[in-house]
Design a protein around this motif. Structure first.
Motif, PDB file in Angstrom:
ATOM      1  N   THR A 142     113.681  -8.967 -26.480  1.00 22.06           N
ATOM      2  CA  THR A 142     114.144 -10.109 -25.694  1.00 22.06           C
ATOM      3  C   THR A 142     113.663  -9.987 -24.256  1.00 22.06           C
ATOM      4  OG1 THR A 142     116.205  -9.038 -25.057  1.00 22.06           O
ATOM      5  CG2 THR A 142     116.205 -10.273 -27.128  1.00 22.06           C
ATOM      6  N   GLU A 143     113.605 -11.116 -23.576  1.00 18.45           N
ATOM      7  CA  GLU A 143     113.239 -11.098 -22.158  1.00 18.45           C
ATOM      8  C   GLU A 143     114.289 -10.353 -21.347  1.00 18.45           C
ATOM      9  OE1 GLU A 143     112.489 -15.038 -20.748  1.00 18.45           O
ATOM     10  OE2 GLU A 143     110.770 -15.321 -22.074  1.00 18.45           O
ATOM     11  N   LEU A 144     115.546 -10.428 -21.764  1.00 10.35           N
ATOM     12  CA  LEU A 144     116.617  -9.711 -21.076  1.00 10.35           C
ATOM     13  C   LEU A 144     116.378  -8.211 -21.138  1.00 10.35           C
ATOM     14  CD1 LEU A 144     119.356  -9.956 -19.642  1.00 10.35           C
ATOM     15  CD2 LEU A 144     120.436  -9.815 -21.882  1.00 10.35           C
ATOM     16  N   PHE A 145     115.979  -7.688 -22.292  1.00 10.80           N
ATOM     17  CA  PHE A 145     115.700  -6.256 -22.435  1.00 10.80           C
ATOM     18  C   PHE A 145     114.566  -5.836 -21.508  1.00 10.80           C
ATOM     19  CE2 PHE A 145     113.219  -2.833 -24.339  1.00 10.80           C
ATOM     20  CZ  PHE A 145     114.182  -1.850 -24.466  1.00 10.80           C
ATOM     21  N   VAL A 146     113.494  -6.596 -21.507  1.00 11.18           N
ATOM     22  CA  VAL A 146     112.345  -6.253 -20.666  1.00 11.18           C
ATOM     23  C   VAL A 146     112.725  -6.330 -19.194  1.00 11.18           C
ATOM     24  CG1 VAL A 146     110.008  -6.954 -20.009  1.00 11.18           C
ATOM     25  CG2 VAL A 146     110.679  -6.918 -22.405  1.00 11.18           C
ATOM     26  N   GLY A 147     113.489  -7.362 -18.819  1.00 12.86           N
ATOM     27  CA  GLY A 147     113.877  -7.527 -17.419  1.00 12.86           C
ATOM     28  C   GLY A 147     114.870  -6.489 -16.946  1.00 12.86           C
ATOM     29  N   ILE A 148     115.698  -5.955 -17.840  1.00 10.24           N
ATOM     30  CA  ILE A 148     116.728  -4.998 -17.422  1.00 10.24           C
ATOM     31  C   ILE A 148     116.287  -3.556 -17.635  1.00 10.24           C
ATOM     32  CG2 ILE A 148     119.056  -4.209 -17.988  1.00 10.24           C
ATOM     33  CD1 ILE A 148     119.844  -6.848 -17.391  1.00 10.24           C
ATOM     34  N   ILE A 149     115.481  -3.294 -18.646  1.00 12.45           N
ATOM     35  CA  ILE A 149     115.131  -1.914 -18.982  1.00 12.45           C
ATOM     36  C   ILE A 149     113.707  -1.553 -18.564  1.00 12.45           C
ATOM     37  CG2 ILE A 149     114.908  -0.256 -20.878  1.00 12.45           C
ATOM     38  CD1 ILE A 149     117.807  -1.019 -20.286  1.00 12.45           C
ATOM     39  N   LEU A 150     112.723  -2.336 -18.933  1.00 15.01           N
ATOM     40  CA  LEU A 150     111.330  -1.936 -18.732  1.00 15.01           C
ATOM     41  C   LEU A 150     110.791  -2.208 -17.327  1.00 15.01           C
ATOM     42  CD1 LEU A 150     109.757  -3.003 -22.144  1.00 15.01           C
ATOM     43  CD2 LEU A 150     110.623  -0.776 -21.442  1.00 15.01           C
ATOM     44  N   ILE A 151     110.918  -3.426 -16.845  1.00 12.56           N
ATOM     45  CA  ILE A 151     110.320  -3.781 -15.558  1.00 12.56           C
ATOM     46  C   ILE A 151     110.908  -2.977 -14.394  1.00 12.56           C
ATOM     47  CG2 ILE A 151     110.027  -5.670 -13.894  1.00 12.56           C
ATOM     48  CD1 ILE A 151     109.357  -7.461 -16.255  1.00 12.56           C
ATOM     49  N   PRO A 152     112.224  -2.718 -14.348  1.00 17.98           N
ATOM     50  CA  PRO A 152     112.724  -1.879 -13.252  1.00 17.98           C
ATOM     51  C   PRO A 152     112.143  -0.463 -13.251  1.00 17.98           C
ATOM     52  CG  PRO A 152     114.517  -3.089 -14.232  1.00 17.98           C
ATOM     53  CD  PRO A 152     113.326  -3.320 -15.100  1.00 17.98           C
TER      54      PRO A 152
ATOM     55  N   VAL B 127     109.083   0.367 -14.075  1.00 19.95           N
ATOM     56  CA  VAL B 127     107.747   0.270 -13.503  1.00 19.95           C
ATOM     57  C   VAL B 127     107.829  -0.007 -12.006  1.00 19.95           C
ATOM     58  CG1 VAL B 127     105.588  -1.033 -13.574  1.00 19.95           C
ATOM     59  CG2 VAL B 127     106.768  -0.455 -15.686  1.00 19.95           C
ATOM     60  N   GLY B 128     108.737  -0.888 -11.611  1.00 17.40           N
ATOM     61  CA  GLY B 128     108.847  -1.271 -10.201  1.00 17.40           C
ATOM     62  C   GLY B 128     109.333  -0.155  -9.292  1.00 17.40           C
ATOM     63  N   ASN B 129     110.077   0.781  -9.828  1.00 23.15           N
ATOM     64  CA  ASN B 129     110.635   1.870  -9.005  1.00 23.15           C
ATOM     65  C   ASN B 129     110.061   3.223  -9.378  1.00 23.15           C
ATOM     66  OD1 ASN B 129     112.273   0.077  -7.647  1.00 23.15           O
ATOM     67  ND2 ASN B 129     113.988   0.356  -9.044  1.00 23.15           N
ATOM     68  N   VAL B 130     108.868   3.249  -9.937  1.00 29.98           N
ATOM     69  CA  VAL B 130     108.306   4.506 -10.415  1.00 29.98           C
ATOM     70  C   VAL B 130     108.146   5.525  -9.282  1.00 29.98           C
ATOM     71  CG1 VAL B 130     105.861   3.871 -10.262  1.00 29.98           C
ATOM     72  CG2 VAL B 130     106.607   5.500 -11.981  1.00 29.98           C
ATOM     73  N   ALA B 131     107.792   5.081  -8.091  1.00 32.11           N
ATOM     74  CA  ALA B 131     107.610   6.022  -6.980  1.00 32.11           C
ATOM     75  C   ALA B 131     108.937   6.698  -6.615  1.00 32.11           C
ATOM     76  CB  ALA B 131     107.037   5.299  -5.762  1.00 32.11           C
ATOM     77  N   GLU B 132     110.008   5.921  -6.552  1.00 31.96           N
ATOM     78  CA  GLU B 132     111.317   6.506  -6.243  1.00 31.96           C
ATOM     79  C   GLU B 132     111.763   7.474  -7.327  1.00 31.96           C
ATOM     80  OE1 GLU B 132     113.713   3.055  -5.748  1.00 31.96           O
ATOM     81  OE2 GLU B 132     113.052   2.732  -3.692  1.00 31.96           O
ATOM     82  N   HIS B 133     111.491   7.125  -8.589  1.00 33.46           N
ATOM     83  CA  HIS B 133     111.884   8.006  -9.685  1.00 33.46           C
ATOM     84  C   HIS B 133     111.115   9.319  -9.640  1.00 33.46           C
ATOM     85  CE1 HIS B 133     114.319   4.842 -11.186  1.00 33.46           C
ATOM     86  NE2 HIS B 133     113.305   4.074 -11.543  1.00 33.46           N
ATOM     87  N   LEU B 134     109.831   9.249  -9.316  1.00 33.97           N
ATOM     88  CA  LEU B 134     109.038  10.466  -9.226  1.00 33.97           C
ATOM     89  C   LEU B 134     109.527  11.374  -8.106  1.00 33.97           C
ATOM     90  CD1 LEU B 134     105.440   9.090  -9.891  1.00 33.97           C
ATOM     91  CD2 LEU B 134     106.836  10.508 -11.398  1.00 33.97           C
TER      92      LEU B 134
ATOM     93  N   LEU C 241     122.842   1.284 -23.070  1.00 37.65           N
ATOM     94  CA  LEU C 241     122.554  -0.022 -22.482  1.00 37.65           C
ATOM     95  C   LEU C 241     121.236  -0.593 -23.014  1.00 37.65           C
ATOM     96  CD1 LEU C 241     123.659   0.596 -18.796  1.00 37.65           C
ATOM     97  CD2 LEU C 241     124.853  -0.689 -20.564  1.00 37.65           C
ATOM     98  N   GLY C 242     120.247   0.276 -23.213  1.00 44.01           N
ATOM     99  CA  GLY C 242     118.988  -0.178 -23.782  1.00 44.01           C
ATOM    100  C   GLY C 242     119.170  -0.751 -25.173  1.00 44.01           C
ATOM    101  N   ILE C 243     119.991  -0.092 -25.986  1.00 44.98           N
ATOM    102  CA  ILE C 243     120.257  -0.586 -27.333  1.00 44.98           C
ATOM    103  C   ILE C 243     121.051  -1.893 -27.272  1.00 44.98           C
ATOM    104  CG2 ILE C 243     121.571  -0.098 -29.438  1.00 44.98           C
ATOM    105  CD1 ILE C 243     120.803   2.892 -28.974  1.00 44.98           C
ATOM    106  N   ALA C 244     122.005  -1.970 -26.348  1.00 46.47           N
ATOM    107  CA  ALA C 244     122.829  -3.176 -26.243  1.00 46.47           C
ATOM    108  C   ALA C 244     122.002  -4.383 -25.803  1.00 46.47           C
ATOM    109  CB  ALA C 244     123.973  -2.938 -25.252  1.00 46.47           C
ATOM    110  N   PHE C 245     121.029  -4.182 -24.926  1.00 41.18           N
ATOM    111  CA  PHE C 245     120.234  -5.283 -24.421  1.00 41.18           C
ATOM    112  C   PHE C 245     119.046  -5.631 -25.323  1.00 41.18           C
ATOM    113  CE2 PHE C 245     122.160  -4.205 -20.239  1.00 41.18           C
ATOM    114  CZ  PHE C 245     122.721  -5.445 -19.987  1.00 41.18           C
ATOM    115  N   ALA C 246     118.767  -4.795 -26.314  1.00 43.91           N
ATOM    116  CA  ALA C 246     117.588  -5.036 -27.201  1.00 43.91           C
ATOM    117  C   ALA C 246     117.796  -6.232 -28.097  1.00 43.91           C
ATOM    118  CB  ALA C 246     117.317  -3.806 -28.037  1.00 43.91           C
TER     119      ALA C 246
END
Length: 140
Positions: free
Chosen positions: A29-39, A41-48, A135-140
């Motif tokens: 779903t678009e909700l899964f991608v918007g809540i789980i995947l895109i964040p 990628v967008g915050n990869v520098a902070e996570h590293l 949360l990933g499973i719930a939003f999938a």
């Protein structure tokens, strides 16, 4: 700085629109991608940086980086986007999917529980990953 900002905007547009055919193929779903995947990628520098600080046994700094990033999005970016949408003539409201406030409460509760004693360990990290997985499973 302006060129970098324009580059980030262009890459963000590609990131948001490119996965659409893949979403339909995988049944996501678009909700899964918007809540789980895109964040991610967008915050990869902070996570590293947070992971690097954790490896260097600076857990306080690692926790501050991770929590500060979340607070920045919740308290600055989201309201700024609402006001920008009004200025652009495409009003955006803050009507959430019913699962989203539950997810925010779960994330806030577990983060407060983890930060309460000022220390962290592998079990607490596993708890954070478990909440993220749920949360990933719930939003999938």
């Amino acid at each position: 700085m302006a060129a970098a900002t324009i580059g980030v905007v262009g890459m963000s547009e590609l990131l948001v629109h490119t996965p659409e055919p893949t979403l339909h193929t995988l049944g996501l779903t678009e909700l899964f991608v918007g809540i789980i995947l895109i964040p991610r990628v967008g915050n990869v520098a902070e996570h590293l940086v947070a992971a690097q600080m954790a490896v260097e046994n600076q857990m306080g700094l690692s926790l501050e980086i991770a929590m500060g990033s979340s607070m920045q999005i919740a308290l600055l970016v989201t309201p700024a986007l609402v006001f920008a949408s009004l200025a652009l003539g495409r009003p955006m409201d803050l009507v959430f999917h019913p699962l989203e406030p539950v997810a925010m409460m779960m994330a806030g509760g577990i983060a407060a529980f983890i930060a309460l004693d000022g220390e962290t360990n592998g079990l607490e990290g596993a708890q954070l990953l478990a909440v993220y997985g749920m949360l990933g499973i719930a939003f999938a």
